[in-house]
Design a protein around this motif. Structure first.
Motif: not given
Length: 415
Positions: A60-80
């Motif tokens: 759960k801590a690992q998942l929380r760390t991965a999700l906490a930043s809100g992800g990053v956008l790809d080069a197109s900006g269409d996907y997180r």
């Protein structure tokens, strides 16, 4: 009398000391045994007993760390993009099986884990906010209850940029909070999922197959990139490791793994002998036989099935790349990435194989290993939006080949 009593006391003291020495030696022996076989015993333990609350907390801590930043956008900006929902330690010289799937098609992971004994990396696409939540809960449940998932699988998540995945709460969906075993998780997924072809999402969202492929093979030296509904032959990972470990001559070589499709997936062939028997009676045929015969024809299936049987995996013959060949292969070194402008269906793997050829890679077909797709691929029927995207990819591919001429001006090769 007093002397006899003293002798008896001395005897008992000596006996007690001997017993203590034996006990200490036994403890020392067990300690050494634990050091030698501790990891093996730990693996065996997790096969028979559920994980401790601490290991669940770590997941759960690992998942929380991965999700906490809100992800990053790809080069197109269409996907997180969320990297590392699940992580695993991977030998940099290992061969990674890299794949991608919509949430519903994660059902196929179970079969891949049975056949592929090495590390596996999967990129999951969630087309809706609800699917993104389901994906995080599944990652939580699978890693909590499946030892192989914890030990060998890396998982990444991609969703449309307008959505953000939430930290998983095991109570949502509530049914998953009641599961207690790996089989129960996959059984539950089978009941709630509606598995289909990855690009048929039933939404206005394009399936970003090349983005997912790049994400799954990210950081790998050698990788075999496949579709999630394919199954490798038994022992393919071991054969590849042995072959690659024995020599460093494979740089600049794409080791082609012949791909087939089977009419009925009730029993997938495990070895070449079983596959050839099914091939001869028409239950197995070359991959994409009914959709795009030229896309796989250069593999030369008739030559492959008639090769003499061998015990060791090795390259059997060289095949020059031809447009529109899109082989499945293992390659290391500076392998070109998949062009992420290609989405949905059409030319997404052909374009990457084309650049691999332009970059100087040679294609050699392996003698024994193979892949089998579950079910015959039949002619596809697109609704208007998907047909438009296919035509868009066709135009993009012509543009892509012109771009390669500028990217590799000194290459004598052309697509």
């Amino acid at each position: 009398m007093q002397m006899s009593y003293a002798i008896r006391c001395a005897f008992y003291q000596l006996l007690l000391a001997a017993l203590m020495l034996v006990a200490m030696l036994q403890l020392l022996y067990l300690s050494l045994l634990s050091g030698l076989h501790g990891q093996e015993e730990q693996d065996q333990y997790f096969e028979f007993f559920p994980p401790s609350p601490r290991s669940v907390d770590q997941v759960k801590a690992q998942l929380r760390t991965a999700l906490a930043s809100g992800g990053v956008l790809d080069a197109s900006g269409d996907y997180r993009v969320y990297r590392g929902l699940l992580k695993t330690t991977m030998d940099p010289n290992d061969v990674i099986l890299a794949t991608h799937a919509s949430v519903d098609n994660l059902l196929h992971l179970s079969g891949l884990l049975e056949r592929w004994e090495g590390p596996l990396s999967v990129s999951v696409f969630a087309a809706t906010k609800e699917e993104a939540q389901l994906a995080t809960v599944l990652a939580y449940a699978l890693s909590s209850h499946c030892p192989d998932m914890r030990a060998r699988v890396a998982m990444h998540l991609v969703c449309p940029s307008r959505y953000e995945a939430a930290v998983p709460d095991p109570r949502e969906p509530g049914e998953f909070a009641l599961l207690r075993s790996c089989q129960e998780v996959f059984d539950k997924l089978a009941r709630v999922a509606q598995p289909g072809i990855n690009y048929a999402l039933g939404t206005n969202v394009s399936y970003p197959n090349n983005l997912l492929r790049n994400l799954a093979r990210e950081g790998a030296n050698y990788a075999l990139v496949i579709d999630v509904d394919m199954v490798p032959s038994e022992g393919l990972w071991r054969g590849l490791r042995e072959m690659l470990d024995q020599s460093n001559q494979w740089g600049g070589t794409a080791l082609v793994v012949p791909a087939f499709e089977i009419r009925r997936a009730r029993r997938m062939p495990m070895n070449k002998n079983e596959l050839v028997q099914l091939y001869q009676v028409g239950e197995v045929r070359p991959f994409y036989y009914g959709l795009c015969t030229p896309c796989q024809a250069p593999t030369n299936y008739s030559r492959w099935v008639n090769l003499p049987e061998e015990s060791l995996l090795r390259p059997a013959y060289v095949v020059p790349w031809q447009d529109p060949w899109e082989p499945f292969y293992v390659a290391g070194g500076k392998v070109p990435t998949f062009d992420e402008r290609f989405r949905q269906y059409g030319f997404n793997r052909i374009s990457q194989a084309c650049e691999l050829h332009m970059a100087g890679f040679d294609f050699e077909v392996l003698n024994e290993g193979f892949l089998v797709h579950k079910g015959f691929k039949e002619a596809l029927k697109f609704h208007p939006q998907k047909e438009a995207e296919n035509q868009h990819n066709k135009v993009l591919y012509r543009q892509f080949k012109q771009e390669l001429k500028a990217k590799y001006p000194n290459s004598p090769r052309r697509c």
